[in-house]
Design a protein around this motif. Structure first.
Motif, PDB file in Angstrom:
ATOM      1  N   MET A 146       0.823  -1.202   0.000  1.00 38.14           N
ATOM      2  CA  MET A 146       0.000   0.000   0.000  1.00 38.14           C
ATOM      3  C   MET A 146       0.859   1.255   0.000  1.00 38.14           C
ATOM      4  O   MET A 146       0.534   2.255  -0.654  1.00 38.14           O
ATOM      5  N   ARG A 147       1.973   1.218   0.720  1.00 39.46           N
ATOM      6  CA  ARG A 147       2.889   2.361   0.731  1.00 39.46           C
ATOM      7  C   ARG A 147       3.522   2.558  -0.644  1.00 39.46           C
ATOM      8  O   ARG A 147       3.628   3.685  -1.143  1.00 39.46           O
ATOM      9  N   ARG A 148       3.931   1.469  -1.284  1.00 36.34           N
ATOM     10  CA  ARG A 148       4.540   1.561  -2.612  1.00 36.34           C
ATOM     11  C   ARG A 148       3.537   2.141  -3.605  1.00 36.34           C
ATOM     12  O   ARG A 148       3.882   2.967  -4.448  1.00 36.34           O
ATOM     13  N   GLN A 149       2.300   1.691  -3.523  1.00 35.84           N
ATOM     14  CA  GLN A 149       1.264   2.199  -4.417  1.00 35.84           C
ATOM     15  C   GLN A 149       1.074   3.697  -4.210  1.00 35.84           C
ATOM     16  O   GLN A 149       0.960   4.466  -5.168  1.00 35.84           O
ATOM     17  N   HIS A 150       1.060   4.093  -2.948  1.00 38.03           N
ATOM     18  CA  HIS A 150       0.898   5.520  -2.648  1.00 38.03           C
ATOM     19  C   HIS A 150       2.032   6.341  -3.233  1.00 38.03           C
ATOM     20  O   HIS A 150       1.816   7.380  -3.867  1.00 38.03           O
ATOM     21  N   LEU A 151       3.263   5.881  -3.030  1.00 35.84           N
ATOM     22  CA  LEU A 151       4.419   6.632  -3.502  1.00 35.84           C
ATOM     23  C   LEU A 151       4.435   6.737  -5.023  1.00 35.84           C
ATOM     24  O   LEU A 151       4.843   7.754  -5.578  1.00 35.84           O
ATOM     25  N   SER A 152       3.965   5.679  -5.701  1.00 34.78           N
ATOM     26  CA  SER A 152       3.947   5.696  -7.165  1.00 34.78           C
ATOM     27  C   SER A 152       2.920   6.681  -7.712  1.00 34.78           C
ATOM     28  O   SER A 152       3.053   7.180  -8.824  1.00 34.78           O
ATOM     29  N   GLU A 153       1.886   6.956  -6.912  1.00 36.84           N
ATOM     30  CA  GLU A 153       0.834   7.875  -7.359  1.00 36.84           C
ATOM     31  C   GLU A 153       1.178   9.331  -7.096  1.00 36.84           C
ATOM     32  O   GLU A 153       0.518  10.237  -7.594  1.00 36.84           O
ATOM     33  N   ARG A 154       2.209   9.569  -6.282  1.00 35.74           N
ATOM     34  CA  ARG A 154       2.676  10.927  -5.998  1.00 35.74           C
ATOM     35  C   ARG A 154       1.545  11.838  -5.506  1.00 35.74           C
ATOM     36  O   ARG A 154       1.369  12.956  -5.983  1.00 35.74           O
ATOM     37  N   VAL A 155       0.781  11.331  -4.561  1.00 29.67           N
ATOM     38  CA  VAL A 155      -0.271  12.144  -3.961  1.00 29.67           C
ATOM     39  C   VAL A 155       0.151  12.506  -2.545  1.00 29.67           C
ATOM     40  O   VAL A 155       0.992  11.831  -1.941  1.00 29.67           O
ATOM     41  N   PRO A 156      -0.396  13.584  -1.967  1.00 29.70           N
ATOM     42  CA  PRO A 156       0.007  14.001  -0.614  1.00 29.70           C
ATOM     43  C   PRO A 156      -0.200  12.888   0.403  1.00 29.70           C
ATOM     44  O   PRO A 156      -1.213  12.198   0.385  1.00 29.70           O
ATOM     45  N   GLU A 157       0.765  12.717   1.268  1.00 30.66           N
ATOM     46  CA  GLU A 157       0.695  11.668   2.295  1.00 30.66           C
ATOM     47  C   GLU A 157      -0.184  12.112   3.441  1.00 30.66           C
ATOM     48  O   GLU A 157      -0.268  13.286   3.765  1.00 30.66           O
ATOM     49  N   ARG A 158      -0.867  11.120   4.046  1.00 31.34           N
ATOM     50  CA  ARG A 158      -1.716  11.424   5.180  1.00 31.34           C
ATOM     51  C   ARG A 158      -1.180  10.798   6.460  1.00 31.34           C
ATOM     52  O   ARG A 158      -1.818  10.855   7.496  1.00 31.34           O
ATOM     53  N   ILE A 159      -0.021  10.162   6.377  1.00 32.74           N
ATOM     54  CA  ILE A 159       0.635   9.656   7.583  1.00 32.74           C
ATOM     55  C   ILE A 159       1.736  10.648   7.936  1.00 32.74           C
ATOM     56  O   ILE A 159       2.716  10.781   7.211  1.00 32.74           O
ATOM     57  N   SER A 160       1.535  11.379   9.022  1.00 34.71           N
ATOM     58  CA  SER A 160       2.537  12.367   9.407  1.00 34.71           C
ATOM     59  C   SER A 160       3.830  11.646   9.789  1.00 34.71           C
ATOM     60  O   SER A 160       3.815  10.614  10.442  1.00 34.71           O
ATOM     61  N   GLY A 161       4.943  12.207   9.359  1.00 35.36           N
ATOM     62  CA  GLY A 161       6.223  11.555   9.623  1.00 35.36           C
ATOM     63  C   GLY A 161       6.357  10.273   8.839  1.00 35.36           C
ATOM     64  O   GLY A 161       6.783   9.247   9.357  1.00 35.36           O
ATOM     65  N   GLU A 162       5.982  10.323   7.543  1.00 32.85           N
ATOM     66  CA  GLU A 162       5.929   9.106   6.748  1.00 32.85           C
ATOM     67  C   GLU A 162       7.277   8.411   6.632  1.00 32.85           C
ATOM     68  O   GLU A 162       7.344   7.177   6.574  1.00 32.85           O
ATOM     69  N   GLN A 163       8.382   9.189   6.602  1.00 33.87           N
ATOM     70  CA  GLN A 163       9.696   8.549   6.497  1.00 33.87           C
ATOM     71  C   GLN A 163      10.020   7.727   7.739  1.00 33.87           C
ATOM     72  O   GLN A 163      10.660   6.684   7.648  1.00 33.87           O
ATOM     73  N   LEU A 164       9.576   8.213   8.898  1.00 33.11           N
ATOM     74  CA  LEU A 164       9.790   7.440  10.121  1.00 33.11           C
ATOM     75  C   LEU A 164       8.967   6.157  10.086  1.00 33.11           C
ATOM     76  O   LEU A 164       9.427   5.097  10.515  1.00 33.11           O
ATOM     77  N   PHE A 165       7.751   6.250   9.573  1.00 35.14           N
ATOM     78  CA  PHE A 165       6.917   5.064   9.407  1.00 35.14           C
ATOM     79  C   PHE A 165       7.620   4.050   8.509  1.00 35.14           C
ATOM     80  O   PHE A 165       7.706   2.864   8.828  1.00 35.14           O
ATOM     81  N   ASP A 166       8.149   4.530   7.373  1.00 35.67           N
ATOM     82  CA  ASP A 166       8.846   3.646   6.443  1.00 35.67           C
ATOM     83  C   ASP A 166      10.110   3.056   7.076  1.00 35.67           C
ATOM     84  O   ASP A 166      10.468   1.905   6.812  1.00 35.67           O
ATOM     85  N   LEU A 167      10.771   3.839   7.911  1.00 35.03           N
ATOM     86  CA  LEU A 167      11.986   3.376   8.584  1.00 35.03           C
ATOM     87  C   LEU A 167      11.679   2.194   9.494  1.00 35.03           C
ATOM     88  O   LEU A 167      12.353   1.155   9.441  1.00 35.03           O
ATOM     89  N   GLY A 168      10.645   2.334  10.341  1.00 38.82           N
ATOM     90  CA  GLY A 168      10.284   1.252  11.248  1.00 38.82           C
ATOM     91  C   GLY A 168       9.810   0.025  10.518  1.00 38.82           C
ATOM     92  O   GLY A 168      10.165  -1.118  10.864  1.00 38.82           O
ATOM     93  N   LEU A 169       9.015   0.233   9.485  1.00 42.88           N
ATOM     94  CA  LEU A 169       8.498  -0.881   8.699  1.00 42.88           C
ATOM     95  C   LEU A 169       9.626  -1.629   7.997  1.00 42.88           C
ATOM     96  O   LEU A 169       9.687  -2.868   8.017  1.00 42.88           O
ATOM     97  N   ALA A 170      10.551  -0.872   7.382  1.00 40.68           N
ATOM     98  CA  ALA A 170      11.671  -1.504   6.682  1.00 40.68           C
ATOM     99  C   ALA A 170      12.547  -2.305   7.643  1.00 40.68           C
ATOM    100  O   ALA A 170      12.994  -3.412   7.322  1.00 40.68           O
ATOM    101  N   ASN A 171      12.812  -1.758   8.832  1.00 43.58           N
ATOM    102  CA  ASN A 171      13.630  -2.475   9.818  1.00 43.58           C
ATOM    103  C   ASN A 171      12.998  -3.809  10.204  1.00 43.58           C
ATOM    104  O   ASN A 171      13.670  -4.847  10.233  1.00 43.58           O
ATOM    105  N   ASN A 172      11.706  -3.789  10.486  1.00 45.11           N
ATOM    106  CA  ASN A 172      11.050  -5.007  10.954  1.00 45.11           C
ATOM    107  C   ASN A 172      10.949  -6.065   9.855  1.00 45.11           C
ATOM    108  O   ASN A 172      11.103  -7.262  10.116  1.00 45.11           O
TER     109      ASN A 172
END
Length: 228
Positions: A146-172
């Motif tokens: 779902m994150r990849r799909q969002h990034l490919s669509e280049r629409v405004p993010e609604r998860i504040s601090g999205e890079q931190l979200f991606d960081l935690g998700l990628a680590n796990n």
């Protein structure tokens, strides 16, 4: 009337997510999963209802999130650091209808975390440990998609601090791939962590920074052994 009912259902789903996060923080992982699964079911029902009744998603304001305190989990004897901060969704006014992707992604991450943390408490039971990690990966994988799909669509993010979200998700995700000795896949996600960590090292608690750095540093050892 239909929109109002759907908005109320989404509000209930958000509350269930937040209840699940509180249970995660106290180590009640199975109880947390019950709340999070109900939250996801309601959120999907809202998205389906919007599609069925052809309700056009609004350009909703970014959701406000609160990162939970680290779950009560001690991994001092483990060489694996799990990013343990779940996401609560903060009510900041009337619940606006959207495509529900940000809400669903958040709930999936939290659900995956419930399996991942329970697994970390049962490392001696290999069958249970592996099964729980597989369930965690299933949730994380959908969230990643779902994150990849969002990034490919280049629409405004609604998860504040999205890079931190991606960081935690990628680590796990990397840690689970590493456990199953999928080192090439793990390397892809560790690279994401390595690239994003410098931007957050001054914002994250020291224990999180140390844990993430130790994961990156220790990854080279089993990978070299596998290649030998």
């Amino acid at each position: 009337m239909v929109e109002k009912n759907l908005s109320e259902e989404l509000k209930k789903a958000i509350q269930l997510n937040n209840d699940g996060v509180m249970l995660l923080e106290t180590g009640l992982y199975q109880e947390a999963r019950t709340c999070l699964q109900k939250a996801l079911k309601k959120t999907r029902s809202v998205a389906h209802g919007m599609k069925k009744d052809r309700i056009v998603p609004r350009h909703a304001k970014p959701l406000r999130y609160r990162w939970a305190q680290a779950a009560l989990l001690h991994l001092s004897d483990s060489d694996s650091f799990v990013f343990r901060r779940a996401l609560s969704i903060v009510h900041s006014g009337p619940t606006e209808l959207s495509n529900c992707r940000a809400e669903s992604t958040t709930m999936l991450f939290n659900l995956g975390l419930s399996f991942h943390l329970e697994a970390a408490l049962n490392p001696e039971y290999k069958t249970v440990y592996s099964r729980l990690l597989q369930r965690a990966m299933e949730c994380y994988s959908v969230a990643l998609s779902m994150r990849r799909q969002h990034l490919s669509e280049r629409v405004p993010e609604r998860i504040s601090g999205e890079q931190l979200f991606d960081l935690g998700l990628a680590n796990n995700v990397a840690e689970i791939h590493r456990y199953f000795m999928d080192y090439d896949e793990a390397a892809i996600y560790y690279q994401e962590v390595s690239e994003n960590l410098p931007a957050f090292k001054d914002l994250l608690p020291t224990e999180d920074v140390v844990g993430l750095c130790l994961n990156l540093a220790s990854f080279a050892v089993p990978r070299m052994a596998a290649a030998a």
